[in-house]
Motif scaffolding. Structure first.
Motif, PDB file in Angstrom:
ATOM      1  N   VAL A  71      10.204 -35.141 -24.849  1.00 38.92           N
ATOM      2  CA  VAL A  71       8.926 -34.507 -24.549  1.00 38.92           C
ATOM      3  C   VAL A  71       8.007 -34.563 -25.774  1.00 38.92           C
ATOM      4  O   VAL A  71       6.816 -34.881 -25.667  1.00 38.92           O
ATOM      5  CB  VAL A  71       9.130 -33.049 -24.079  1.00 38.92           C
ATOM      6  N   VAL A  72       8.562 -34.274 -26.951  1.00 35.99           N
ATOM      7  CA  VAL A  72       7.769 -34.313 -28.177  1.00 35.99           C
ATOM      8  C   VAL A  72       7.285 -35.732 -28.455  1.00 35.99           C
ATOM      9  O   VAL A  72       6.120 -35.955 -28.791  1.00 35.99           O
ATOM     10  CB  VAL A  72       8.586 -33.758 -29.371  1.00 35.99           C
ATOM     11  N   ALA A 117       4.548 -36.547 -25.981  1.00 34.66           N
ATOM     12  CA  ALA A 117       3.318 -35.826 -26.314  1.00 34.66           C
ATOM     13  C   ALA A 117       2.620 -36.465 -27.516  1.00 34.66           C
ATOM     14  O   ALA A 117       1.393 -36.628 -27.519  1.00 34.66           O
ATOM     15  CB  ALA A 117       3.623 -34.357 -26.597  1.00 34.66           C
ATOM     16  N   LEU A 118       3.385 -36.856 -28.522  1.00 34.75           N
ATOM     17  CA  LEU A 118       2.799 -37.513 -29.683  1.00 34.75           C
ATOM     18  C   LEU A 118       2.217 -38.870 -29.314  1.00 34.75           C
ATOM     19  O   LEU A 118       1.156 -39.255 -29.815  1.00 34.75           O
ATOM     20  CB  LEU A 118       3.839 -37.663 -30.791  1.00 34.75           C
ATOM     21  N   VAL A 155       0.995 -39.789 -26.332  1.00 34.42           N
ATOM     22  CA  VAL A 155      -0.227 -39.550 -25.568  1.00 34.42           C
ATOM     23  C   VAL A 155      -1.344 -39.082 -26.493  1.00 34.42           C
ATOM     24  O   VAL A 155      -2.488 -39.540 -26.395  1.00 34.42           O
ATOM     25  CB  VAL A 155       0.026 -38.534 -24.429  1.00 34.42           C
ATOM     26  N   GLY A 156      -1.020 -38.181 -27.421  1.00 34.53           N
ATOM     27  CA  GLY A 156      -2.018 -37.692 -28.363  1.00 34.53           C
ATOM     28  C   GLY A 156      -2.550 -38.802 -29.257  1.00 34.53           C
ATOM     29  O   GLY A 156      -3.756 -38.888 -29.510  1.00 34.53           O
TER      30      GLY A 156
END
Length: 106
Positions: free
Chosen positions: A6-7, A10-11, A13-14
């Motif tokens: 998940v991390v 998220a990174l 996508v960010g």
């Protein structure tokens, strides 16, 4: 899905979103000249801080005199517009010679 995945997702996508903002907002947002000057100065300050940290410390302690002398040699050679290979070899030779004669500790 694991927390690590998940991390990472998220990174990813960010990072993609951050890189996409530039082309999307180009021409739509006016950045004041003062902000551009400060951003440029900030980049230079960060690079100098990184150089100083890498040149002067090792493991949180002073790296000794050989490494800063090598970095200084590289800086002078680069300033004199020497080829990159000469800059790297000059720094390595100065650092190596100083360490060979026992000037490596602080």
């Amino acid at each position: 899905m694991s927390p690590t995945a998940v991390v990472i997702l998220a990174l990813a996508v960010g990072t993609y979103a951050f890189r996409l903002v530039g082309p999307v907002l180009h021409g739509r947002v006016e950045v004041p000249a003062r902000v551009q000057e400060l951003a440029s100065a900030g980049a230079v300050v960060l690079l100098v801080a990184l150089l100083a940290t890498g040149a002067l410390t090792e493991g949180g302690d002073f790296a000794g005199w050989a490494r800063p002398a090598g970095v200084l040699t590289a800086g002078v050679l680069a300033w004199r517009r020497a080829p990159f290979v000469v800059v790297v070899l000059g720094a390595a030779v100065v650092t190596g010679v100083l360490r060979a004669v026992g000037v490596s500790s602080g």
